[in-house]
Design an enzyme around this catalytic site. Structure first.
Site, mmCIF file in Angstrom:
data_model
loop_
_atom_site.group_PDB
_atom_site.id
_atom_site.type_symbol
_atom_site.label_atom_id
_atom_site.label_comp_id
_atom_site.label_asym_id
_atom_site.label_seq_id
_atom_site.Cartn_x
_atom_site.Cartn_y
_atom_site.Cartn_z
ATOM 1 N N GLU A 9 -3.542 8.730 10.139
ATOM 2 C CA GLU A 9 -2.468 7.742 10.355
ATOM 3 C C GLU A 9 -2.375 7.288 11.809
ATOM 4 O OE1 GLU A 9 1.068 9.449 8.655
ATOM 5 O OE2 GLU A 9 0.134 9.695 6.686
ATOM 6 N N GLU A 39 -4.173 10.502 -1.556
ATOM 7 C CA GLU A 39 -2.772 10.905 -1.741
ATOM 8 C C GLU A 39 -2.086 10.005 -2.759
ATOM 9 O OE1 GLU A 39 -0.604 11.232 1.938
ATOM 10 O OE2 GLU A 39 -2.343 11.988 3.038
#
Length: 239
Positions: free
Chosen positions: A24, A129
């Site tokens: 991220e 995810e």
């Protein structure tokens, strides 16, 4: 950072075969997140993290992982980041697409563009995810920015007593559409990981609005498979 990566990756050398090295690091607008690593080291922290991981275990795989990868600006930012690392001679073996999705966002066409574009760099693509929220989104591009929280409102939590049949069918259709896309590109995608098992344990129940009831996973609150799971299995068998 080098000491940390060498200690952790070195400890499990030969036992853990894949590492999420940088996670991220790109904002939705494609710019780099101003993390502590970025502020102290600069953008080279990304290349160095992959370099240190490869020093610690040359035989493992190393991944870059992020959410909202279907946003064009973010997709381009991720590609720029990974390409710069690859051009420096350091490996990035795969790009992880988190796939925290909703019933109507993102568009499948944009997800497909990300799969194809990421693979064009020579990396593997992984769904890391996955979940699909059935609840109203507070903003249309909601991904997984955990700093975003919003006040509870009844209209944002419409399924406290259970999921209506129409919404359950929409969730089933959405999951099947995604898996059809993944199977279409099974030459590029090496894994699909769902972010949780049963609905009751999902992080989506409390984010981005605390106190909500969501149904984003393949198994219900009693850990029973939802009816469409057998359809996903059949799709895979047909492939």
């Amino acid at each position: 950072m080098r000491k940390h990566i060498h200690t952790v990756v070195g400890r499990y050398k030969g036992r853990i075969h894949g590492w999420d090295v940088v996670n991220e690091a790109v904002l939705d607008n494609g710019e780099l997140r101003k993390s502590k690593f970025y502020n102290i080291i600069g953008k080279d922290f990304i290349k160095l993290a992959f370099q240190f991981a490869q020093e610690a275990d040359p035989n493992a795989e190393f991944y870059y992982n992020d959410y909202s990868t279907a946003i064009p600006a973010k997709r381009n930012g991720i590609m720029k980041l990974v390409k710069e690392v690859l051009d420096s001679g350091v490996r990035v073996d795969a790009i992880g697409m988190q796939e925290h999705n909703g019933l109507d966002n993102p568009a499948l066409s944009e997800v497909e563009k990300s799969i194809v574009d990421f693979a064009s760099l020579g990396t593997k693509v992984m769904v890391t995810e996955m979940d699909i929220s059935v609840l109203p989104h507070v903003n249309p591009n909601m991904g997984a920015e955990i700093s975003e929280t919003y006040q509870y409102k009844n209209e944002l939590n419409p399924y406290k007593e259970g999921l209506p049949d129409a919404i359950a069918k929409a969730l089933a259709s959405r999951y099947k559409d995604f898996f059809k896309l993944y199977l279409k590109h099974d030459d590029k995608i090496t894994r699909v990981t769902v972010w949780g098992v049963g609905d009751g344990d999902s992080w989506k129940n409390g984010w981005p609005v605390p106190g909500r009831t969501d149904y984003p996973l393949l198994f219900d609150r009693e850990y029973k498979p939802k009816p469409f799971v057998k359809d996903l299995i059949e799709l895979a068998k047909q492939k």
